[in-house]
Design an enzyme around this catalytic site. Structure first.
Site, PDB file in Angstrom:
ATOM      1  N   GLY A 423       0.686  -1.320  -0.076  1.00 43.90           N
ATOM      2  CA  GLY A 423      -0.104   0.305   0.195  1.00 43.90           C
ATOM      3  C   GLY A 423       0.794   1.269   0.005  1.00 43.90           C
ATOM      4  O   GLY A 423       2.042   1.300   0.409  1.00 43.90           O
ATOM      5  N   GLY A 425       0.328   5.599   0.167  1.00 43.47           N
ATOM      6  CA  GLY A 425      -0.594   6.615   0.370  1.00 43.47           C
ATOM      7  C   GLY A 425       0.324   7.934   0.678  1.00 43.47           C
ATOM      8  O   GLY A 425       1.547   8.069   0.531  1.00 43.47           O
ATOM      9  N   GLY A 426      -0.374   9.040   0.718  1.00 43.88           N
ATOM     10  CA  GLY A 426       0.390  10.510   1.343  1.00 43.88           C
ATOM     11  C   GLY A 426       1.273  10.512   2.313  1.00 43.88           C
ATOM     12  O   GLY A 426       2.263  10.826   2.451  1.00 43.88           O
ATOM     13  N   GLY A 428       2.810   7.544   3.538  1.00 45.79           N
ATOM     14  CA  GLY A 428       3.900   6.680   3.299  1.00 45.79           C
ATOM     15  C   GLY A 428       3.508   5.238   2.626  1.00 45.79           C
ATOM     16  O   GLY A 428       2.556   5.368   1.904  1.00 45.79           O
ATOM     17  N   VAL A 430       3.039   1.008   3.053  1.00 45.62           N
ATOM     18  CA  VAL A 430       3.159  -0.017   3.707  1.00 45.62           C
ATOM     19  C   VAL A 430       3.723  -1.103   3.168  1.00 45.62           C
ATOM     20  O   VAL A 430       3.464  -1.541   1.811  1.00 45.62           O
ATOM     21  CB  VAL A 430       1.677  -0.386   3.803  1.00 45.62           C
ATOM     22  CG1 VAL A 430       1.261  -1.642   4.786  1.00 45.62           C
ATOM     23  CG2 VAL A 430       0.879   0.684   4.896  1.00 45.62           C
ATOM     24  N   LYS A 444       4.201  -0.291   8.301  1.00 43.65           N
ATOM     25  CA  LYS A 444       3.904   0.884   8.034  1.00 43.65           C
ATOM     26  C   LYS A 444       5.045   2.032   8.181  1.00 43.65           C
ATOM     27  O   LYS A 444       5.512   2.262   9.280  1.00 43.65           O
ATOM     28  CB  LYS A 444       2.597   1.411   8.743  1.00 43.65           C
ATOM     29  CG  LYS A 444       2.072   3.036   8.455  1.00 43.65           C
ATOM     30  CD  LYS A 444       0.920   3.062   9.198  1.00 43.65           C
ATOM     31  CE  LYS A 444       0.459   4.456   9.015  1.00 43.65           C
ATOM     32  NZ  LYS A 444      -0.809   4.714   9.713  1.00 43.65           N
ATOM     33  N   ASP A 541     -11.472   9.188  12.546  1.00 45.98           N
ATOM     34  CA  ASP A 541     -11.182   9.190  11.305  1.00 45.98           C
ATOM     35  C   ASP A 541     -11.939   7.918  10.717  1.00 45.98           C
ATOM     36  O   ASP A 541     -11.226   6.817  10.223  1.00 45.98           O
ATOM     37  CB  ASP A 541      -9.787   9.183  10.699  1.00 45.98           C
ATOM     38  CG  ASP A 541      -9.515   9.550   9.098  1.00 45.98           C
ATOM     39  OD1 ASP A 541     -10.478   9.948   8.554  1.00 45.98           O
ATOM     40  OD2 ASP A 541      -8.378   9.383   8.725  1.00 45.98           O
TER      41      ASP A 541
END
Ligand SMILES: *[C@@H]1O[C@H](CO)[C@@H](O)[C@H](O)[C@H]1NC(C)=O
Ligand SMILES: *[C@@H]1O[C@H](CO)[C@@H](O)[C@H](O)[C@H]1NC(C)=O
Ligand SMILES: *[C@@H]1O[C@H](CO)[C@@H](O)[C@H](O)[C@H]1NC(C)=O
Ligand SMILES: *[C@@H]1O[C@H](CO)[C@@H](O)[C@H](O)[C@H]1NC(C)=O
Length: 744
Positions: A423, A425-426, A428, A430, A444, A541
């Protein structure tokens, strides 16, 4: 070692020189071979005992030497050298001659007699030489008491065949004689014509015993021999007894303990000799002195170092050659230059290597120390200290997060290999990692070192380490030594709920009862966070991409990066706005007051997602209905709910359940937080709705099994085979959100 070796090499020769000088000095003074108190010299000639110049100084009359104006005389014979080692006596012997006039009349006939009681002429050192061209001569003497005689004759009519420098037999003849002759007489005569035939070039005949090599013939000698005397070598010995006979006599003279008696060959008497390894005067008591063989290289065959011993010597190998001082001949063969030549590169090589090792070790230590310092600073920077404190506080609890080392995680992710990325994302990346105990984990790795994010990380660690719920992603540990903090989670294989709701293909959409279960489980987890955990936790969240699905579609709430602990006495918390648009509690947007009801609102959005499969934010919808919640609520108002429900959800008489859930979602999405149910209530209601389903069990069971079978198949072949990454573009966040939902 190199230096001391060199010093040793300098000292040793110096020492040898000094020692040699001392030995020489000792020889000059002490080694007077004369009897103590006796003059030891006459002219240049040394007079060793048993010879002597006075009665007290010589052994007996036969060794009596008179010193006549610097010339030692024995009997009437001049002596040039006396040796007690070789038992030689160098004398000058008269030349026998007979001379004629032109008419052949004898002018003079001088025979030579050599009488010296103890002395025999050495046959090895002398030869009998006769010169003349009309000449014959006899050498006579006693050999072991018998009269012996030998002759040599030379006749030559002219000088024509006479050769210089060689007693060839023409004009000069020479002959050997037996050993042990004494009391010799040399007699020379004319062979035929009393030299009348050869008078022109040879008026005289000459004969003499001469030391070998001391006489060179010349044709001129036929005219006239200029020498009256020529050198001759006597052998000498003491008395006329053998050693054995003499040993018992009171006057036996080889008395020194280092002296031994030797019987000479072919003659009477005995000789004293210093034993091997000694030198000096064996005829004097204490006269035999140890020889320092080490001083004279001709006396020892040591290749390296020599050690003098009494009567002998030993060779040894100095330490710098082999280091073990082994004896000579046992491998000590290299000469110092070679050894040095070998040693210097070895020493330099060894020291170079040593320096290299030391410096690299120091470098390594320095680097290591730097690394440790760096790690420590990262650890501190990454909130490690706070974390440690926090973790130690809850030491009593069953499971606490493990703090991993950088190396462990490097190994687990095969140095963060590309293919391990599950994975992005913004926030970092995974990675899928495999721990040494074969456990599969998700690691992560934060992208930035934003201090805010670090706080979030620490916060998440602390939170998750306190949580033990089957519907919450388990945090296994973390690593704060790296530049960016790393979190290690349990690996949740199926990825995010978001993926399953918003996937393109409709064939494998999750069936209603699974959706309901996911909703119930998520609600249970959030309820637990709000109330069951020791300190209430607001997730802040809650969204479908933060709900992960296990192999059997068990929901697991993840990403507590924005979570906040809320002290029990404090219901609301003023914070900087965080969360994801579309899920955000509108009340929180207005007031900035964070409550547990904010999570309830977000959960309501998830319920709507589960019901409709619609996008949380969609620009295809009118501005008012851009958010899914508003779209859902307005659809309800307009009573067109069943239009917006996900295709295929309404099935097998589950309308009641759906209606109940729609009702619940509506309540969760109330604008005022106070009017929303608590998470606990939501969870209980969802459980209740699920039990409604159980009433129509038979119906549902077959559907469920069919659906799960279908899902399992496709999930392996299509979506989650291998390490394929699934990335979803999150238009609102304008960032890439990872499918597995570890990010936001
Ligand atoms: C006597 O002989 C020894 C050895 O042969 C020699 O060293 C020495 O010089 C000689 N002495 C004289 C005076 O010729
Ligand atoms: C040789 O003998 C004669 C007497 O026969 C003597 O006068 C002369 O001195 C002797 N010469 C030598 C060199 O001995
Ligand atoms: C031998 O040597 C001497 C001088 O050294 C010389 O006068 C003479 O002619 C030589 N005799 C012969 C045969 O060469
Ligand atoms: C020299 O060495 C040999 C063996 O190589 C030995 O037999 C002999 O005794 C030695 N002699 C001396 C004078 O050292």
């Amino acid at each position: 070692m190199g230096l001391s070796g060199k010093l040793l090499q300098i000292i040793v020769p110096a020492g040898v020189i000094i020692f040699a000088m001392a030995a020489a000095a000792a020889a000059a003074t002490a080694a007077t071979n004369a009897k103590p108190g006796c003059p030891n010299k006459c002219g240049d000639v040394e007079i060793p005992f048993p010879f002597g110049l006075t009665e007290a100084c010589y052994l007996d009359e036969s060794f009596n030497i008179t010193c006549d104006s610097g010339i030692p005389i024995i009997g009437n014979i001049p002596v040039t050298n006396i040796s007690i080692e070789t038992h030689e006596l160098h004398i000058l012997n008269l030349v026998a001659r007979d001379c004629y006039n032109r008419s052949g009349q004898l002018v003079s006939n001088n025979q030579s007699w050599l009488q010296a009681a103890e002395f025999t002429i050495s046959n090895t050192k002398n030869k009998f030489t006769v010169i003349g061209c009309d000449t014959y001569a006899y050498l006579s003497g006693y050999q072991n008491g018998e009269w012996y005689s030998i002759g040599c004759a030379s006749q030559c009519p002219s000088l024509r065949n006479v050769v210089n420098d060689s007693c060839s037999g023409v004009g000069c003849c020479e002959v050997g004689f037996p050993d042990g002759l004494k009391d010799i007489k040399v007699e020379v005569n004319s062979f035929s014509s009393n030299h009348s035939n050869v008078f022109n070039f040879n008026p005289c005949g000459y004969a003499f015993v001469v030391e070998k090599g001391e006489f060179n013939f010349s044709s001129n000698y036929l005219y006239d021999l200029p020498y009256k005397r020529v050198p001759l070598v006597f052998d000498w010995a003491v008395g006329n007894l053998t050693c054995e006979e003499a040993r018992n006599k009171s006057n036996f003279i080889c008395q020194d303990e280092n002296s031994e008696c030797i019987d000479p060959q072919h003659r009477e008497g005995y000789r004293c000799m210093c034993k091997q390894g000694y030198k000096g005067n064996p005829y004097l008591y204490g006269g035999c002195q140890d020889i320092d063989e080490c001083v004279d290289p001709n006396l020892n065959n040591c290749t390296k170092m020599c050690n003098n011993t009494e009567g002998n010597y030993t060779c040894y190998c100095p330490k710098e050659y082999h280091g073990d001082g082994r004896k000579d001949g046992e491998g000590c063969s290299a000469d110092p230059a070679t050894v040095l030549a070998i040693k210097i590169p070895i020493i330099t090589g060894v020291s170079f290597v040593a320096m290299l090792v030391v410096s690299s070790w120091m470098y390594f230590v320095h680097k290591k120390r730097k690394l440790i310092k760096l790690k420590e600073s990262f650890f501190r920077q990454n909130g490690g200290l706070i974390l440690e404190q926090q973790l130690s506080k809850q030491q009593g609890s069953r499971e606490t997060a493990k703090i991993f080392t950088v190396e462990e995680l490097n190994k687990a992710t095969n140095n963060y290999e590309e293919s391990r990325i599950i994975g992005r994302g913004g926030f970092g990346i995974v990675y899928k990692g495999i721990l040494p105990d074969k456990r599969i984990v998700a690691i992560k790795k934060s992208k930035t070192v934003d201090q805010n994010q670090i706080d979030q990380f620490v916060n998440e660690i602390v939170l998750l380490s306190q949580i033990n719920h089957r519907n919450v992603v388990k945090l296994l540990g973390c690593c704060l030594e790296a530049q960016v903090p790393l979190l290690v989670y349990e690996f949740v294989p199926k990825g995010t709920l978001f993926k399953y709701i918003h996937r393109e293909s409709s064939t494998s959409t999750i069936q209603w009862d699974t959706r309901l279960r996911i909703a119930a489980e998520t609600a249970d987890a959030l309820s637990y966070l709000h109330s069951a955990a020791s300190t209430p936790i607001i997730h802040r969240d809650v969204k479908s991409s933060n709900i992960l699905l296990d192999d059997d579609f068990t929901a697991k709430v993840s990403d507590f990066g924005t979570s906040r602990l809320v002290p029990r006495d404090q219901k609301e918390l003023a914070t900087v706005m965080q969360g994801t648009l579309g899920y955000l509690d509108p009340e929180y947007l207005q007031t900035n007051q964070l409550t547990e009801k904010s999570d309830v609102y977000s959960f309501g959005v998830i319920l709507v997602e589960l019901l409709t499969g619609g996008d949380v934010l969609s620009f295809n919808r009118s501005e008012k209905e851009r958010s899914l919640a508003m779209y859902f609520l307005s659809s309800l108002k307009e009573d067109r709910l069943f239009e917006i429900l996900e295709n295929g959800i309404v099935e097998g008489g589950n309308e009641e359940q759906i209606k109940e859930v729609v009702e619940l979602a509506k309540r969760c999405l109330r604008l005022k937080g106070d009017e929303r149910p608590t998470m606990k209530e939501v969870a209980m209601e969802l459980e209740g709705i699920r039990k409604m389903e159980a009433l129509s069990w038979v119906n549902v069971q077959s559907n469920l099994e069919e659906a799960e079978h279908l899902l399992g198949e496709t999930s392996h072949s299509n979506e989650y085979g291998g390490s394929r990454r699934t990335v979803v573009y999150d238009s609102m966040n304008d960032q890439v959100t990872l499918a597995l939902g570890y990010g936001r």
